[in-house]
Design a protein around this motif. Structure first.
Motif, PDB file in Angstrom:
ATOM      1  N   LEU A 206       0.867  -1.122  -0.054  1.00  0.00           N
ATOM      2  CA  LEU A 206       0.111   0.122   0.209  1.00  0.00           C
ATOM      3  C   LEU A 206       0.781   0.993   0.079  1.00  0.00           C
ATOM      4  N   VAL A 218      -5.209   6.878  -1.954  1.00  0.00           N
ATOM      5  CA  VAL A 218      -5.225   5.513  -1.676  1.00  0.00           C
ATOM      6  C   VAL A 218      -6.095   5.012  -0.317  1.00  0.00           C
ATOM      7  N   ALA A 221      -9.938   5.289  -1.390  1.00  0.00           N
ATOM      8  CA  ALA A 221     -10.266   4.063  -1.802  1.00  0.00           C
ATOM      9  C   ALA A 221     -10.661   2.899  -1.071  1.00  0.00           C
ATOM     10  N   MET A 222      -9.431   2.893  -0.080  1.00  0.00           N
ATOM     11  CA  MET A 222      -9.734   1.839   1.104  1.00  0.00           C
ATOM     12  C   MET A 222     -11.129   1.933   1.666  1.00  0.00           C
ATOM     13  N   TYR A 225     -14.077   1.245  -0.723  1.00  0.00           N
ATOM     14  CA  TYR A 225     -14.283  -0.157  -1.086  1.00  0.00           C
ATOM     15  C   TYR A 225     -14.260  -1.314   0.090  1.00  0.00           C
ATOM     16  N   VAL A 227     -11.516  -2.259   1.903  1.00  0.00           N
ATOM     17  CA  VAL A 227     -10.583  -3.184   1.615  1.00  0.00           C
ATOM     18  C   VAL A 227      -9.326  -2.565   2.549  1.00  0.00           C
ATOM     19  N   ASP A 228      -8.425  -3.582   2.781  1.00  0.00           N
ATOM     20  CA  ASP A 228      -7.102  -3.279   3.485  1.00  0.00           C
ATOM     21  C   ASP A 228      -5.816  -3.827   2.711  1.00  0.00           C
ATOM     22  N   TYR A 230      -3.570  -4.528  -0.828  1.00  0.00           N
ATOM     23  CA  TYR A 230      -3.438  -3.855  -2.271  1.00  0.00           C
ATOM     24  C   TYR A 230      -4.184  -4.637  -3.132  1.00  0.00           C
ATOM     25  N   ASP A 232      -6.604  -6.617  -3.425  1.00  0.00           N
ATOM     26  CA  ASP A 232      -8.140  -6.458  -3.262  1.00  0.00           C
ATOM     27  C   ASP A 232      -8.461  -5.083  -3.758  1.00  0.00           C
ATOM     28  N   LEU A 233      -7.624  -4.039  -3.471  1.00  0.00           N
ATOM     29  CA  LEU A 233      -8.075  -2.824  -3.735  1.00  0.00           C
ATOM     30  C   LEU A 233      -7.598  -2.309  -5.136  1.00  0.00           C
ATOM     31  N   ARG A 234      -6.834  -3.151  -5.696  1.00  0.00           N
ATOM     32  CA  ARG A 234      -5.831  -2.860  -7.073  1.00  0.00           C
ATOM     33  C   ARG A 234      -7.013  -2.608  -8.096  1.00  0.00           C
ATOM     34  N   HIS A 236      -9.811  -1.142  -8.326  1.00  0.00           N
ATOM     35  CA  HIS A 236     -10.645   0.118  -7.968  1.00  0.00           C
ATOM     36  C   HIS A 236      -9.716   1.204  -8.105  1.00  0.00           C
TER      37      HIS A 236
END
Length: 404
Positions: A206, A218, A221-222, A225, A227-228, A230, A232-234, A236
């Motif tokens: 991250l 970043v 976005a976390m 959505y 999520v914590d 990267y 899973d976040l990618r 988005h």
């Protein structure tokens, strides 16, 4: 019959590879030998069985791909064990590695050479800040180890600081110097920024994403959505940030395992190790160093990318080759005497003296502009206390030779 038995045996092995990566690691040589036997039977024993040949070729190609992926998985595990950064294998990382092995294959040899100069600087500061040494590879992602690199958004230097962030972390930018391009000072600033980002995210993947996209972006976005992680976040994130961490992994991988792909450094004709720093009591133009000590100005610029105007500033360290520093120290007294005479125009270097006769319509600003000079210099040379001129006045001008 032998060919069919071998193929059946091979299908059994292939099926097993998907359930046990360890099996592939220990039996890859055996699989390769099976492929060789298939090719042997195709070429000699059963030349007319086209369907068997097609199957064998397909299996051979599949095994070649699987073998390459197994090697990458194994090496990434080794990299992961030696670093606080979580080096994870996935299709995005594999795609990035393959890109640098095929499309961008010329980058790594050059980076291997340049890294001999820059990585010791990076590693010393990363160690001092107790940060992962692997973060040194981020400078390749950011600038390809080019301190003069400037992005479309105005980010500059090895670590690509924008003006505001550079100022926030103590990097001075003036008409004469841009410390974002200074390898040491910009690395210290980058380490301070890494430390700040890790305090926010507590996760190096991250941190890497935030270095590219910005911590605020970043973090939002976390939260949005929920999520914590990267990966899973990618999906988005912006496209550039989606590719940023896989690219970092790919660069890290190939800088560590380049020998397995027969990649070696190239000669860049610069001996970075044979240089040191020296400072001068007064401002020294690069062209005077070239004139007195036979050093190419391009080398001075390359060793000192933060200096913008071709000037070594008073009491500010400058990198020069050791043999040049030795000559300067040995002849220091005579060099400063020479410098004084040049400043007084008793000695002209890279310029010529010219008498200019003022004509109707002239003013100092137009004369200076037409000769690529500064009004202040013309006034100093002629001891003028006003910018008023009269027709037929004679002015002394010192015209740089490259202005002609």
């Amino acid at each position: 019959m032998k060919l069919h038995a071998i193929i059946v045996n091979l299908f059994f092995l292939l099926g097993y590879t998907y359930s046990s990566s360890n099996f592939v690691d220990t039996n890859i040589n055996y699989i390769d030998s099976v492929i060789k036997n298939i090719k042997h039977f195709n070429e000699t024993s059963i030349p007319n069985v086209s369907s068997d040949s097609s199957i064998a070729d397909t299996i051979g190609y599949k095994l070649e791909i699987d073998s390459a992926e197994v090697i990458i998985k194994k090496n990434l595990k080794l990299l992961n064990l030696s670093s606080p950064i979580n080096y994870e294998y996935n299709p995005y990382v594999l795609e990035s590695i393959n890109r640098y092995l095929v499309k961008d294959k010329n980058l790594i040899p050059k980076m291997l050479s340049l890294s001999e100069h820059y990585f010791p600087i990076f590693e010393q500061q990363l160690d001092r800040f107790q940060l992962p040494l692997e973060l040194k590879y981020l400078a390749i992602v950011e600038s390809s180890l080019n301190p003069n690199s400037v992005s479309k958004s105005g980010a500059s230097g090895l670590w690509q600081f924008i003006y505001s962030t550079g100022k926030e972390y103590g990097l001075n930018v003036t008409s004469y110097i841009d410390e974002r391009k200074d390898p040491l000072k910009s690395t210290i600033a980058a380490c301070e920024y890494f430390t700040y980002l890790f305090e926010i995210f507590d996760d190096w993947n991250l941190v890497l994403a935030a270095y590219n996209g910005g911590p605020g972006y970043v973090k939002r976005a976390m939260i949005k959505y929920d999520v914590d992680n990267y990966w899973d976040l990618r999906k988005h994130l912006r496209k550039e940030t989606q590719g940023y961490v896989p690219t970092f992994f790919a660069i890290s991988y190939l800088m560590n395992f380049h020998k397995e792909y027969n990649i070696s450094k190239i000669d860049i004709n610069l001996n970075f190790a044979d240089n040191d720093t020296i400072s001068f009591q007064r401002q020294v133009p690069f062209y005077l160093l070239k004139d007195r000590f036979c050093i190419d100005e391009e080398i001075i610029y390359y060793l000192n990318p933060s200096l913008k105007k071709g000037l070594a500033l008073p009491n500010d360290p400058i990198f020069l080759p050791n043999d040049v520093i030795f000559d300067i120290v040995r002849n220091e007294k005579y060099f400063y005497e020479y410098l004084e005479r040049v400043n007084k125009k008793e000695i002209l270097v890279n310029e010529k003296r010219q008498i200019y006769v003022v004509v109707k319509g002239d003013c100092l600003s137009t004369i200076a502009r037409n000769h690529n000079l500064k009004v202040k210099d013309i006034m100093d040379w002629n001891k003028l206390d006003t910018d008023r001129l009269a027709i037929l006045d004679e002015l002394i001008l010192y015209i740089p030779i490259n202005n002609e």
